[in-house]
Design an enzyme around this catalytic site. Structure first.
Site, PDB file in Angstrom:
ATOM      1  N   HIS A 182      27.755   2.962  -5.090  1.00 34.15           N
ATOM      2  CA  HIS A 182      28.220   1.570  -4.654  1.00 34.15           C
ATOM      3  C   HIS A 182      28.384   1.201  -3.408  1.00 34.15           C
ATOM      4  CE1 HIS A 182      25.454   0.493  -8.065  1.00 34.15           C
ATOM      5  NE2 HIS A 182      24.458   0.776  -7.931  1.00 34.15           N
ATOM      6  N   THR A 214       0.755  -1.632   0.393  1.00 35.53           N
ATOM      7  CA  THR A 214      -0.418   0.305   0.095  1.00 35.53           C
ATOM      8  C   THR A 214       1.158   1.294   0.084  1.00 35.53           C
ATOM      9  OG1 THR A 214      -0.266  -0.006   2.108  1.00 35.53           O
ATOM     10  CG2 THR A 214      -1.991  -0.983   1.001  1.00 35.53           C
ATOM     11  N   GLY A 215       2.161   0.389  -0.007  1.00 32.25           N
ATOM     12  CA  GLY A 215       3.524   2.494   0.077  1.00 32.25           C
ATOM     13  C   GLY A 215       3.454   2.728  -1.305  1.00 32.25           C
ATOM     14  N   GLU A 273      31.007  -4.591 -11.210  1.00 30.66           N
ATOM     15  CA  GLU A 273      31.929  -3.892 -11.204  1.00 30.66           C
ATOM     16  C   GLU A 273      32.571  -4.312 -10.109  1.00 30.66           C
ATOM     17  OE1 GLU A 273      28.888  -0.713  -9.321  1.00 30.66           O
ATOM     18  OE2 GLU A 273      28.480  -1.914  -8.081  1.00 30.66           O
TER      19      GLU A 273
END
Lengths: 375, 297, 375, 297
Positions: B251, B17-18, B212
């Protein structure tokens, strides 16, 4: 978030890990009083976050007050961005060990690394003599178990008389790791004194940024950063790194930014700054531009290929930023992904040529910066 | 065929529901995903589209059968939500959120292994089985990227995925399944753990990995190839080759520490194991072509 | 070790579980002041460890001061071995629940039991309406998880507005269970007030005796026991129970003692006291005899069949005790196991006939006590 | 044949240098037990008899192979010692000590199940395979009790074991294996978990269980019999039939709580499942005879 040595040692002390007597000073005028407190011989240690302080001459031993003064001046002259100096008692060392706790992503455990080759560069030992590093894996739900500590200590060759103190030290250090949501806790060297105590000679703690909300006692302050702009970016939550090249990167998505970074370097140009405004920051173009404009750069290169981070929102943000801040450098864009047609329209409307290919954009930027395209 | 997810997989959405949860649930259904229920404590009785919402996973599963769960919850609740899914016996979970605390991630990795579950994420756009279903957020309307085909894709980076996959499509291919394992330092499933699924998937002819700097996941792929556990052609592109040591490059997982995680090492390992390594995204298409051609001989 | 209601409620309060306003009094003269503090209407509650206080008239409701006095006298007259009375505010109850946490030996988990049928005898509900009891199993390494609390509360039919407070309550109660090494924590009734709060109407906590060394704050005091001799035995670490029959049991090994207990009852005689001096207590015959002699008994029956608990040591102890304490009741022995030959020699040397068969010994004891052997 | 333990089983003793540990280690060896090593932190290099002592289980197992471990450690160290054994991969453990904290026992039960190990105890004299080997303390020199034969025995009580086993021997039988599961409220292995071993042991013709009030272990045995998981004759003696409700009768596990654990219930369950229940120890021998006779028909 990396902590300074003095912060790490405060935490160690609070968890019953012995540390040498020490005093923090801000200027040379406080040295006399500091030495009165810790005694001589003593060690003068720059409180900076960079590694390899010993090799860089930022840690100096002094026999007496006069030598201490001389060494303090030396350290001050060598250190950049230093806020504090530590004056610490010199310890009567019998043997030095290395010990650290980090995360092992494969097992999902905390990993304790220890070595009887303390005081030296552990990465060097890891490469040349990996068998000298003892690893113990701790399941976080179970916690460190006594037999794990015992096995580790016996394997390090610790004398029977020190096993009990060593076990307590390991439990305390593991406690520091867990309680503070640490990425890393490290004692190097862990000193075994001639009097038979384990004492933390140095202390490194790095707190997981994602868990800082659970630890309001830690806050990023200006001291943690090399420059004002890096501090500002961190406060804003925007990943930002500073270099001294020609091309400013303002890209969305970490992976994409790294790729642009490589391409710029591959084509023998250089990066002025690295700003990643993807994810939750994609609507922060104006703020991003303000940060960028504090760097010296010849060209700004904007590359995106977003999904949630909508191309049109980012394009509009860029245009708004240019209107408000009037940057004096040329800007090359390859803004793609969700809403890219509208984005290109917005850019064209402002007189910017919207490129669709990343490599093309990189080449264009380098050309504008006056660099050669040598691959 | 596709791996992990197909159009029949019954998907539960935790945190449905977000704002993001409800928005992307509609897109997932639009794409063909079989979303059968959602969970948000306190919101039982509502619906998102036609998907019924329940207070808890257990209550949802008393009404519908569930094969997989997608977590649209904030990072600080990810651990609790994952445990709820695992406790309910769900064996496939995708976690999207960025910012899961490291110690939580370690415990989640432990818990997932103990439960024998495949948990993908966090810090990912999710997974998509091209033309069939998706768990996560992908701009599937970009048909120069999201085109069905026979190339399996695994990635540590959302943004780079669009860039690289576009090159795969440009070269005349399409993707079978795309698995975003995420950019965190502790990905809950690792490249080498997905690889066997691609190996046994008849709909996958070759695999592209988008890696990466940081960690050892690419080295583990090389290891698996050397052991003969993966025998299809594999093309890799790795970002951060020129990144300076000791800096977090976007990241959290993209950092070179303790001498580990340099792209040089990864390239050496992968090349040594017979993989094709692209120096830049635009080379991926050509490498795929020649890899597949060689493989057929 | 069972705690009194007032102790349980102190622990609850310390863990943020709401409890009614209350005051502890030792005598009726303190009642006025107590009521001034908690107000009327109020509840008068005997602080005794026995269960079923409500049915036994040991909990009384009073509208005003005069009634409270009357009720207090009533409670005092009914209670045995009572040290304190609790005067507690009366709560405006909307609904009552039952909740407890115990150990589940099969799963190795903590087991939370809850029921919307609060305030009544849970054992009765367990027998007649087991489907009305909701069980949740918590792995101690993982701890209680939010979804477990949610599922439990929704299943109890708790209103949405109370889920968050209910979840907190469960976490707090689980915390009490873990932190105190409890065998049992129980709130019955857990009251939901008309004003929308969960309040612990009663509190039962039982601490694991084997873990008391980790909780020095709890100590067994005279109040926890029905008699001086039981208290003395507990301090000595000797399992001891008092009954009002004819034959005193002083046996080694719990299982064996229970068997002798059954045999005595089966033969229609009765047990005066139950003393188990096996295991670590096997050399404590003199102390055991001192305890036994505080009971009224007609015959003492000593039965053992030990391994580590050596027969000869126990026989010698028994003889020493008889020499020192000169008990005036006859003693029947069946002392067997490691060292039994020597044991029998010792007993014979003191004029006791050493029997080798348990049943024979039981029968002999009953005969000496003047009972009939009816099976 | 025998269950769990035989003369070849390589036994490690944790806490071997303690008074009880060293005393009973010598007796175990005397009885025929293959004790290969001992552990006491700080005592590496010593020997008990000819058994070498090591600081830790891991260090012991670097020198000798181990099949089973016996814990002669005080109750407050039992959890740590068990985890050490389990971590080292030992799948059979016997824990003797009385007084293990309840919460520790719960965690130990969890840990043992997770490791797939059979952990017997605590609060027991241990296990003995008659004439072959023992882990624990049994007065094996009492030959009116410790006589080899074909009756399997399981018991919650040490003292009662001698009493009841003597009756088995008096009736002309002997024991195959005797398993003391212990008198604690959380026995780490339960009657019903040992039963399948006796069922498949050709050297066991019938089983005697020595139970008592408290808990549900005897009911679980009845349940297993009803399900056909145990089909040999079973004779039970249960102590505490006339015990008053709510009192701990010696053993911490011997208490009737929440309406559960009465001997009446246990007798009803066992009789209903076809077991023979002796009212007193002296009846066990006769019941065994008639049970075996009926079973042969």
């Amino acid at each position: 978030m990396k902590l300074f040595e003095y912060q790490a040692k405060e935490i160690f002390e609070g968890s019953d890990i012995r540390v040498p007597k020490r005093t923090l000073i801000k200027e040379i005028s406080e040295l006399n009083e500091a030495i009165r407190q810790v005694g001589v011989p003593c060690v003068i240690k720059a409180q900076v976050l960079q590694g390899g302080r010993g090799k860089a001459g930022l840690i100096q031993f002094a026999e007496g007050l006069e030598e201490a003064k001389k060494k303090t001046y030396e350290v001050i002259s060598r250190a950049k961005n230093m806020y504090y100096l530590m004056v610490e008692e010199a310890i009567n060392i019998d043997k030095e060990f290395y010990i650290s706790i980090t995360a092992d992503p494969i097992s999902g455990c905390a990993m304790i690394m220890a070595s009887a080759e303390g005081g030296v560069d552990i990465e060097e030992i890891a490469k040349t003599m990996p068998e000298k590093i003892i690893k113990t894996y701790v399941n976080l739900s179970e916690g460190l178990l006594p037999h794990q500590a015992h096995n580790l200590l016996y394997e390090l060759g610790i004398d029977e008389s020190m096993i009990s103190q060593g076990t307590q030290l390991l439990f305390n250090l593991y406690d520091v790791y867990c309680k503070n949501d640490a990425e890393l806790v490290e004692i190097n060297p862990l000193m075994l004194t001639k009097e038979g105590s384990f004492v933390a000679g140095d202390g490194k703690i790095s707190i997981d940024d994602n868990a800082l909300y659970r630890h309001p006692q830690f806050s990023l302050t200006r001291e943690h950063f090399e420059s004002d702009v890096q501090y500002e970016a961190a406060v804003e939550g925007i990943p930002y790194l500073q270099f001294d090249g020609d091309i400013g990167l303002m890209c969305a998505g970490a992976g994409l930014t790294n790729t642009v970074f490589d391409l710029v370097n591959d084509y023998r140009s250089s990066v002025a700054c690295y700003l990643e405004f993807g994810g939750p920051n994609y609507h922060k173009a104006v703020k991003a531009m303000k940060l960028i404009m504090q760097s010296e750069l010849k060209v700004l290169l904007v590359v995106t290929f977003g999904t949630i981070a909508r191309a049109d929102v980012m394009a509009q943000g860029l245009v708004d930023a240019m209107k408000e801040l009037k940057p004096d450098f040329p800007i090359v864009t390859a803004i793609r992904g969700t809403g890219e047609e509208k984005a290109h329209e917005i850019l064209r409307g402002f007189g910017l040529e919207p490129l669709a290919d990343m490599e093309e954009a990189v080449k264009k930027a380098i050309e504008l910066a006056g660099g050669a395209l040598v691959e | 065929m596709s791996i992990i997810l197909n159009e029949k997989t019954r998907v539960l959405v935790q945190g449905i529901t977000g704002r993001e949860g409800s928005f992307w649930t509609k897109h997932m259904i639009d794409y063909g995903t079989n979303v059968v229920a959602g969970v948000t404590p306190g919101k039982e009785g509502r619906t998102i589209g036609e998907v019924p919402v329940f207070h808890t996973v257990k209550r949802a599963m008393a009404h519908v059968e569930v094969d997989a769960s997608l977590l649209f919850v904030p990072p600080r609740f990810a651990k609790a939500a994952l445990k709820e899914a695992l406790d309910a016996g769900i064996k496939k979970v995708v976690i999207l959120c960025d910012g899961i605390p490291l110690h939580d991630a370690l415990q989640m990795r432990s818990a997932a292994r103990l439960a024998g579950a495949m948990v993908i994420g966090g810090n990912t756009s999710g997974i998509i089985s091209m033309g069939k279903a998706m768990m996560g957020f992908f701009p599937y309307w970009l048909d120069r990227v999201y085109k069905p085909g026979k190339i399996g894709i695994m990635t540590r980076s959302g943004s780079l995925t669009n860039e690289v996959t576009a090159e795969v499509v440009k070269a005349g291919f399409g993707a079978s399944s795309l698995i975003g394992i995420g950019g965190d330092p502790v990905p809950l499933t690792r490249f080498a753990e997905v690889l066997p699924l691609f190996q046994s998937d008849p709909a996958t002819d070759a695999v592209v990995i988008i890696g990466e700097l940081g960690g050892t996941m690419e080295e583990e792929v090389a290891e698996a190839m050397k052991k003969g556990l993966f025998t299809k052609p594999l093309v890799a592109y790795l970002g951060g080759r020129t990144a300076p040591k000791g800096k977090k490059m976007g990241h959290a997982g993209a950092i070179i520490t303790a001498g580990k995680g340099t792209v040089e090492d990864k390239i050496a390992a992968l090349s040594g194991a017979g993989a094709y390594v692209a120096k830049k995204p635009s080379m991926v298409g050509e490498l795929l072509k020649s890899a597949l051609a060689k493989h057929q001989i």
